[in-house]
Motif scaffolding. Sequence first.
Motif, PDB file in Angstrom:
ATOM      1  N   TRP A 166      17.642 -26.540 -11.143  1.00 49.92           N
ATOM      2  CA  TRP A 166      16.255 -26.507 -10.807  1.00 49.92           C
ATOM      3  C   TRP A 166      15.853 -25.130 -10.218  1.00 49.92           C
ATOM      4  CZ3 TRP A 166      13.001 -29.132 -13.590  1.00 49.92           C
ATOM      5  CH2 TRP A 166      13.412 -30.499 -13.762  1.00 49.92           C
ATOM      6  N   ASP A 167      17.008 -24.487  -9.643  1.00 52.40           N
ATOM      7  CA  ASP A 167      16.602 -23.125  -8.952  1.00 52.40           C
ATOM      8  C   ASP A 167      16.354 -22.236  -9.946  1.00 52.40           C
ATOM      9  OD1 ASP A 167      19.081 -23.460  -9.685  1.00 52.40           O
ATOM     10  OD2 ASP A 167      20.016 -22.313  -8.189  1.00 52.40           O
ATOM     11  N   ALA A 168      17.197 -22.047 -11.001  1.00 53.34           N
ATOM     12  CA  ALA A 168      16.914 -21.423 -12.270  1.00 53.34           C
ATOM     13  C   ALA A 168      15.537 -21.528 -13.097  1.00 53.34           C
ATOM     14  CB  ALA A 168      17.976 -21.246 -13.160  1.00 53.34           C
ATOM     15  N   VAL A 169      15.110 -22.780 -13.079  1.00 53.42           N
ATOM     16  CA  VAL A 169      14.054 -23.394 -13.611  1.00 53.42           C
ATOM     17  C   VAL A 169      12.984 -22.717 -12.748  1.00 53.42           C
ATOM     18  CG1 VAL A 169      12.683 -25.391 -14.254  1.00 53.42           C
ATOM     19  CG2 VAL A 169      15.174 -25.379 -14.844  1.00 53.42           C
ATOM     20  N   ALA A 170      13.036 -22.851 -11.477  1.00 53.08           N
ATOM     21  CA  ALA A 170      11.938 -22.466 -10.621  1.00 53.08           C
ATOM     22  C   ALA A 170      11.712 -20.877 -10.638  1.00 53.08           C
ATOM     23  CB  ALA A 170      12.174 -22.725  -9.146  1.00 53.08           C
ATOM     24  N   VAL A 171      12.781 -20.005 -10.661  1.00 54.16           N
ATOM     25  CA  VAL A 171      12.531 -18.448 -10.802  1.00 54.16           C
ATOM     26  C   VAL A 171      11.738 -18.130 -12.129  1.00 54.16           C
ATOM     27  CG1 VAL A 171      13.777 -16.550 -10.740  1.00 54.16           C
ATOM     28  CG2 VAL A 171      14.398 -18.142  -9.383  1.00 54.16           C
ATOM     29  N   SER A 172      12.534 -18.816 -13.271  1.00 57.79           N
ATOM     30  CA  SER A 172      12.062 -18.460 -14.519  1.00 57.79           C
ATOM     31  C   SER A 172      10.580 -18.818 -14.735  1.00 57.79           C
ATOM     32  CB  SER A 172      12.873 -18.984 -15.642  1.00 57.79           C
ATOM     33  OG  SER A 172      14.338 -18.897 -15.377  1.00 57.79           O
ATOM     34  N   GLY A 173      10.514 -20.104 -14.283  1.00 56.32           N
ATOM     35  CA  GLY A 173       8.971 -20.446 -14.423  1.00 56.32           C
ATOM     36  C   GLY A 173       7.842 -19.924 -13.611  1.00 56.32           C
ATOM     37  N   ALA A 174       8.528 -19.408 -12.386  1.00 59.03           N
ATOM     38  CA  ALA A 174       7.332 -18.400 -11.644  1.00 59.03           C
ATOM     39  C   ALA A 174       7.228 -17.171 -12.466  1.00 59.03           C
ATOM     40  CB  ALA A 174       7.983 -18.380 -10.516  1.00 59.03           C
ATOM     41  N   ALA A 175       8.260 -16.515 -13.228  1.00 56.84           N
ATOM     42  CA  ALA A 175       8.003 -15.517 -13.873  1.00 56.84           C
ATOM     43  C   ALA A 175       6.880 -15.731 -14.950  1.00 56.84           C
ATOM     44  CB  ALA A 175       9.439 -15.112 -14.441  1.00 56.84           C
ATOM     45  N   LEU A 176       7.118 -16.647 -15.750  1.00 57.06           N
ATOM     46  CA  LEU A 176       6.176 -17.391 -16.764  1.00 57.06           C
ATOM     47  C   LEU A 176       4.794 -17.381 -16.418  1.00 57.06           C
ATOM     48  CD1 LEU A 176       5.709 -17.808 -19.778  1.00 57.06           C
ATOM     49  CD2 LEU A 176       6.155 -20.325 -19.267  1.00 57.06           C
ATOM     50  N   MET A 200      12.859 -24.728 -22.875  1.00 49.38           N
ATOM     51  CA  MET A 200      11.467 -24.357 -22.862  1.00 49.38           C
ATOM     52  C   MET A 200      10.879 -23.004 -22.310  1.00 49.38           C
ATOM     53  SD  MET A 200       9.477 -27.889 -23.248  1.00 49.38           S
ATOM     54  CE  MET A 200       9.864 -28.529 -21.515  1.00 49.38           C
ATOM     55  N   VAL A 201      11.179 -22.927 -20.968  1.00 49.00           N
ATOM     56  CA  VAL A 201      10.784 -21.886 -19.943  1.00 49.00           C
ATOM     57  C   VAL A 201      11.406 -20.631 -20.644  1.00 49.00           C
ATOM     58  CG1 VAL A 201      10.749 -20.739 -18.058  1.00 49.00           C
ATOM     59  CG2 VAL A 201      10.131 -23.022 -18.293  1.00 49.00           C
ATOM     60  N   ALA A 202      12.796 -20.444 -21.112  1.00 52.24           N
ATOM     61  CA  ALA A 202      13.677 -19.545 -21.440  1.00 52.24           C
ATOM     62  C   ALA A 202      12.980 -19.287 -22.780  1.00 52.24           C
ATOM     63  CB  ALA A 202      15.093 -19.601 -21.336  1.00 52.24           C
ATOM     64  N   GLY A 203      12.892 -20.007 -23.712  1.00 53.80           N
ATOM     65  CA  GLY A 203      12.549 -19.755 -25.118  1.00 53.80           C
ATOM     66  C   GLY A 203      10.976 -18.957 -24.915  1.00 53.80           C
ATOM     67  N   GLY A 204      10.295 -19.474 -24.167  1.00 51.49           N
ATOM     68  CA  GLY A 204       9.000 -19.005 -24.032  1.00 51.49           C
ATOM     69  C   GLY A 204       8.546 -17.640 -23.454  1.00 51.49           C
ATOM     70  N   LEU A 205       9.592 -17.515 -22.539  1.00 49.12           N
ATOM     71  CA  LEU A 205       9.713 -16.114 -22.007  1.00 49.12           C
ATOM     72  C   LEU A 205      10.130 -15.109 -22.870  1.00 49.12           C
ATOM     73  CD1 LEU A 205      11.085 -16.815 -18.220  1.00 49.12           C
ATOM     74  CD2 LEU A 205       8.756 -15.885 -19.153  1.00 49.12           C
ATOM     75  N   LEU A 206      11.178 -15.163 -23.604  1.00 54.95           N
ATOM     76  CA  LEU A 206      11.880 -14.255 -24.594  1.00 54.95           C
ATOM     77  C   LEU A 206      10.809 -14.018 -25.849  1.00 54.95           C
ATOM     78  CD1 LEU A 206      15.363 -15.669 -24.627  1.00 54.95           C
ATOM     79  CD2 LEU A 206      14.870 -13.655 -23.505  1.00 54.95           C
ATOM     80  N   SER A 247      12.544 -10.900 -19.468  1.00 52.66           N
ATOM     81  CA  SER A 247      13.807 -10.921 -20.188  1.00 52.66           C
ATOM     82  C   SER A 247      15.043 -10.865 -19.510  1.00 52.66           C
ATOM     83  CB  SER A 247      13.708  -9.824 -21.420  1.00 52.66           C
ATOM     84  OG  SER A 247      12.841  -9.835 -22.224  1.00 52.66           O
ATOM     85  N   ALA A 248      14.866 -10.016 -18.462  1.00 55.37           N
ATOM     86  CA  ALA A 248      16.145  -9.889 -17.250  1.00 55.37           C
ATOM     87  C   ALA A 248      16.162 -11.120 -16.465  1.00 55.37           C
ATOM     88  CB  ALA A 248      15.844  -8.718 -16.209  1.00 55.37           C
ATOM     89  N   VAL A 249      15.437 -12.078 -16.208  1.00 54.85           N
ATOM     90  CA  VAL A 249      15.392 -13.172 -15.533  1.00 54.85           C
ATOM     91  C   VAL A 249      15.932 -14.106 -16.336  1.00 54.85           C
ATOM     92  CG1 VAL A 249      13.943 -15.036 -14.626  1.00 54.85           C
ATOM     93  CG2 VAL A 249      13.309 -12.686 -13.908  1.00 54.85           C
ATOM     94  N   VAL A 250      15.652 -14.196 -17.660  1.00 50.40           N
ATOM     95  CA  VAL A 250      16.156 -15.094 -18.471  1.00 50.40           C
ATOM     96  C   VAL A 250      17.675 -14.755 -18.715  1.00 50.40           C
ATOM     97  CG1 VAL A 250      16.236 -16.061 -20.795  1.00 50.40           C
ATOM     98  CG2 VAL A 250      14.288 -15.731 -19.569  1.00 50.40           C
ATOM     99  N   ILE A 251      17.996 -13.449 -19.152  1.00 51.89           N
ATOM    100  CA  ILE A 251      19.293 -13.138 -19.568  1.00 51.89           C
ATOM    101  C   ILE A 251      20.288 -13.484 -18.098  1.00 51.89           C
ATOM    102  CG2 ILE A 251      20.745 -11.208 -19.810  1.00 51.89           C
ATOM    103  CD1 ILE A 251      18.706 -10.184 -21.582  1.00 51.89           C
ATOM    104  N   SER A 252      19.798 -13.077 -17.049  1.00 50.88           N
ATOM    105  CA  SER A 252      20.387 -13.347 -15.796  1.00 50.88           C
ATOM    106  C   SER A 252      21.180 -14.856 -15.489  1.00 50.88           C
ATOM    107  CB  SER A 252      19.707 -12.809 -14.476  1.00 50.88           C
ATOM    108  OG  SER A 252      18.742 -13.552 -14.154  1.00 50.88           O
ATOM    109  N   PHE A 253      20.201 -15.684 -15.854  1.00 50.12           N
ATOM    110  CA  PHE A 253      20.778 -17.109 -15.938  1.00 50.12           C
ATOM    111  C   PHE A 253      21.475 -17.779 -16.956  1.00 50.12           C
ATOM    112  CE2 PHE A 253      17.046 -16.988 -12.615  1.00 50.12           C
ATOM    113  CZ  PHE A 253      18.140 -17.438 -11.500  1.00 50.12           C
ATOM    114  N   THR A 254      21.127 -17.365 -18.056  1.00 51.12           N
ATOM    115  CA  THR A 254      21.529 -17.854 -19.442  1.00 51.12           C
ATOM    116  C   THR A 254      22.421 -17.091 -20.087  1.00 51.12           C
ATOM    117  OG1 THR A 254      19.878 -17.249 -20.730  1.00 51.12           O
ATOM    118  CG2 THR A 254      19.294 -19.060 -19.636  1.00 51.12           C
TER     119      THR A 254
END
Length: 367
Positions: free
Chosen positions: A223-233, A96-102, A280-287
């Motif tokens: 959860w670490d990736a979720v936390a970083v991506s969620g903070a970006a959002l 959800m977070v990655a799709g929302g950010l992209l 975008s870079a945050v999402v790509i770096s994890f996924t």
Amino acid sequence: MDIASSAGLARGQSDGISSLYRRAGYRKAAVILWSLLVLLLVAGGVAIVGIAETGLVTLLMVILQKVSFGHFVAEVDPQQARVLVYLRLPRVVMAMVAGGLLAFAGVLMQAITRNPLVSPYTIGVSSAAAFGASIAIMFGIGFSAAGLYFVPLTAFLFALGCAVLVFSMAWLRGMGAQTMVLTGIALMYLFSAMTAAVQFVATQEQLARVVHWTFGSLNGIGWDAVAVSGAALLVALPLAQSRAWQFNALTSAGDDVSRSLGINVALLRGIAVVLSVVVSAVVISFTGVIGFVGLIGPHVARLLIGSDHRHLIPFSAICGAMLLLLADTVGRMAFSPTVIPVGIVVAFVGVPLFLHLILSRRSEYFS
């Protein structure tokens, strides 16, 4: 009719238009809230689907335990709890977070270029990240002190570097939208060629890791990736939302009219590019590279709710979150226990929608 009567009639018409506009805004806000509720319900249903059997009650108990920091105690199966906490829930939330950010990044790029066929990957961010990850996997270059995270960090820095290069060249040429797009396309091909060169000399093990990373996948997300991506959002979305009126003026009237209204167009484009590239870079770096979400999400949102960026920005994020969540679920369940990377599933869905977008609205987009 005297002047007073004419003025009264004009005020009445103005009040009527204002009332209609407010009601339309309330309806769109209600659509956004209901869509968010549906997204959460779908996420709950997706979280309990899989090889290991879990139930909705178990999911609710586990969530209550975590959000209450252990004050709420419930009897749940430890195995089911571990599956939910460490496997299902991080993957679902990250989808959800990655799709929302992209999708959020896509709507910003489409706004500043005034082109609905542009995505955050158009300026070469994904290709630069793929090259950075390939270098890190191939030669171990990166932040080795960061342990397992040196590949995401290297991909992130290469993506940012590409964006800085595009931004600098566009700034020297007057910060035009066409300059950014053309420069980004050129760099995209350059980084793609360099990634191919790295793959050409890689060993079989290295090549498999590089190719798997470029597919785009949510496997192993924590959860670490979720936390970083969620903070970006949480940081990027309010910043963009605060400039929704400026995006409306830019997309509907163009640069010259926007400047006449007192909008610093170059600054607005700079802020949008920075936000779009960073998330975008945050999402790509994890996924890894997950394409088409940043293109299709805003397009679907625009069809359903209109082009007012006050509503389009948050609704695009919801549409992107739903798209990536459903695509990941299909990838997990279609050929279970084999998991298809979500980037492949999104491509199968995105390409037909992209072609439909071009063919159905070619007069609007290419006039």
